[in-house]
Each structure stands twice: as C-alpha cells, then as structure tokens.
Design a protein around this motif. Sequence first.
Motif, mmCIF file in Angstrom:
data_model
loop_
_atom_site.group_PDB
_atom_site.id
_atom_site.type_symbol
_atom_site.label_atom_id
_atom_site.label_comp_id
_atom_site.label_asym_id
_atom_site.label_seq_id
_atom_site.Cartn_x
_atom_site.Cartn_y
_atom_site.Cartn_z
ATOM 1 N N ASP A 41 28.402 9.390 53.952
ATOM 2 C CA ASP A 41 27.735 10.539 53.336
ATOM 3 C C ASP A 41 28.752 11.662 53.130
ATOM 4 O O ASP A 41 29.554 11.954 54.014
ATOM 5 C CB ASP A 41 26.603 11.010 54.265
ATOM 6 N N SER A 42 28.681 12.303 51.999
ATOM 7 C CA SER A 42 29.633 13.369 51.672
ATOM 8 C C SER A 42 29.478 14.597 52.567
ATOM 9 O O SER A 42 30.390 15.416 52.655
ATOM 10 C CB SER A 42 29.477 13.775 50.203
ATOM 11 N N ARG A 43 28.356 14.730 53.245
ATOM 12 C CA ARG A 43 28.146 15.884 54.139
ATOM 13 C C ARG A 43 28.942 15.779 55.431
ATOM 14 O O ARG A 43 29.010 16.735 56.194
ATOM 15 C CB ARG A 43 26.658 16.034 54.458
ATOM 16 N N TYR A 44 29.566 14.640 55.660
ATOM 17 C CA TYR A 44 30.346 14.431 56.884
ATOM 18 C C TYR A 44 31.405 15.520 57.061
ATOM 19 O O TYR A 44 31.523 16.100 58.137
ATOM 20 C CB TYR A 44 31.008 13.046 56.859
ATOM 21 N N GLN A 45 32.149 15.826 56.017
ATOM 22 C CA GLN A 45 33.205 16.841 56.110
ATOM 23 C C GLN A 45 32.618 18.213 56.431
ATOM 24 O O GLN A 45 33.198 18.981 57.192
ATOM 25 C CB GLN A 45 34.010 16.906 54.816
ATOM 26 N N GLU A 46 31.478 18.520 55.852
ATOM 27 C CA GLU A 46 30.811 19.804 56.117
ATOM 28 C C GLU A 46 30.433 19.912 57.591
ATOM 29 O O GLU A 46 30.647 20.947 58.226
ATOM 30 C CB GLU A 46 29.564 19.918 55.238
ATOM 31 N N VAL A 47 29.887 18.838 58.144
ATOM 32 C CA VAL A 47 29.481 18.838 59.550
ATOM 33 C C VAL A 47 30.706 18.939 60.456
ATOM 34 O O VAL A 47 30.680 19.632 61.464
ATOM 35 C CB VAL A 47 28.618 17.600 59.875
ATOM 36 N N GLN A 48 31.793 18.287 60.075
ATOM 37 C CA GLN A 48 33.031 18.381 60.860
ATOM 38 C C GLN A 48 33.510 19.826 60.912
ATOM 39 O O GLN A 48 33.980 20.297 61.950
ATOM 40 C CB GLN A 48 34.120 17.480 60.261
ATOM 41 N N GLN A 49 33.391 20.550 59.803
ATOM 42 C CA GLN A 49 33.799 21.961 59.765
ATOM 43 C C GLN A 49 32.898 22.794 60.684
ATOM 44 O O GLN A 49 33.386 23.673 61.403
ATOM 45 C CB GLN A 49 33.742 22.491 58.332
ATOM 46 N N ILE A 50 31.618 22.522 60.686
ATOM 47 C CA ILE A 50 30.684 23.228 61.557
ATOM 48 C C ILE A 50 31.053 22.985 63.022
ATOM 49 O O ILE A 50 31.068 23.920 63.829
ATOM 50 C CB ILE A 50 29.227 22.800 61.277
ATOM 51 N N ILE A 51 31.371 21.742 63.362
ATOM 52 C CA ILE A 51 31.760 21.407 64.734
ATOM 53 C C ILE A 51 33.008 22.187 65.131
ATOM 54 O O ILE A 51 33.069 22.747 66.234
ATOM 55 C CB ILE A 51 31.995 19.885 64.875
ATOM 56 N N THR A 52 33.979 22.263 64.243
ATOM 57 C CA THR A 52 35.199 23.019 64.514
ATOM 58 C C THR A 52 34.881 24.488 64.777
ATOM 59 O O THR A 52 35.407 25.089 65.723
ATOM 60 C CB THR A 52 36.187 22.884 63.329
ATOM 61 N N GLU A 53 34.009 25.063 63.982
ATOM 62 C CA GLU A 53 33.634 26.465 64.145
ATOM 63 C C GLU A 53 32.903 26.688 65.465
ATOM 64 O O GLU A 53 33.133 27.690 66.148
ATOM 65 C CB GLU A 53 32.789 26.927 62.967
ATOM 66 N N ILE A 54 32.015 25.780 65.824
ATOM 67 C CA ILE A 54 31.299 25.892 67.107
ATOM 68 C C ILE A 54 32.280 25.832 68.257
ATOM 69 O O ILE A 54 32.180 26.624 69.209
ATOM 70 C CB ILE A 54 30.214 24.793 67.226
ATOM 71 N N GLU A 55 33.232 24.918 68.197
ATOM 72 C CA GLU A 55 34.220 24.793 69.274
ATOM 73 C C GLU A 55 35.052 26.065 69.391
ATOM 74 O O GLU A 55 35.356 26.512 70.497
ATOM 75 C CB GLU A 55 35.113 23.579 69.029
ATOM 76 N N GLN A 56 35.396 26.671 68.267
ATOM 77 C CA GLN A 56 36.143 27.922 68.297
ATOM 78 C C GLN A 56 35.314 29.040 68.922
ATOM 79 O O GLN A 56 35.833 29.837 69.706
ATOM 80 C CB GLN A 56 36.592 28.314 66.881
ATOM 81 N N MET A 57 34.036 29.082 68.591
ATOM 82 C CA MET A 57 33.150 30.108 69.164
ATOM 83 C C MET A 57 33.000 29.907 70.662
ATOM 84 O O MET A 57 32.974 30.875 71.419
ATOM 85 C CB MET A 57 31.764 30.052 68.482
ATOM 86 N N ALA A 58 32.925 28.663 71.095
ATOM 87 C CA ALA A 58 32.739 28.361 72.510
ATOM 88 C C ALA A 58 33.983 28.721 73.323
ATOM 89 O O ALA A 58 33.872 29.035 74.514
ATOM 90 C CB ALA A 58 32.411 26.882 72.688
ATOM 91 N N ASN A 59 35.139 28.673 72.696
ATOM 92 C CA ASN A 59 36.387 28.955 73.409
ATOM 93 C C ASN A 59 36.768 30.424 73.414
ATOM 94 O O ASN A 59 37.854 30.778 73.873
ATOM 95 C CB ASN A 59 37.521 28.119 72.804
ATOM 96 N N ARG A 60 35.937 31.284 72.915
ATOM 97 C CA ARG A 60 36.229 32.720 72.894
ATOM 98 C C ARG A 60 35.889 33.355 74.202
ATOM 99 O O ARG A 60 35.138 32.997 74.978
ATOM 100 C CB ARG A 60 35.457 33.419 71.781
#
Length: 51
Positions: A32-51
């Motif tokens: 599914d083409s949305r895979y890359q979008e979800v990967q970006q969301i995961i990256t952003e969540i991980e960055q928020m969690a590490n603040r």
Amino acid sequence: MGEACQALRKGDLKAAGQKYREAALILRERKDSRYQEVQQIITEIEQMANR
C-alpha cells in the motif's frame, strides 16, 4: 490506524507508536502506498517521545 490516532490524541505516544507500527507492517505486506506516510508518522512520534 484509527486506534493509533486515538492514542495519539490522548497523548499516549507509546501506544500510538505501537499501533502505527502494526499498521505499517500490514500496509507493507499489501504494498500500500500509505506505508511511507505511516513510517513518517512513526518517526515523528519517536522524536516527540525522546524530547
């Protein structure tokens, strides 16, 4: 992905990240083409969690 959105709205970054990772696996399997979008969301969540 709906459960992931709900967790994110509640501020539960750990649960949201886990749900998005589960969704990403399914999307990748389906090619599914949305895979890359979800990967970006995961990256952003991980960055928020590490603040």
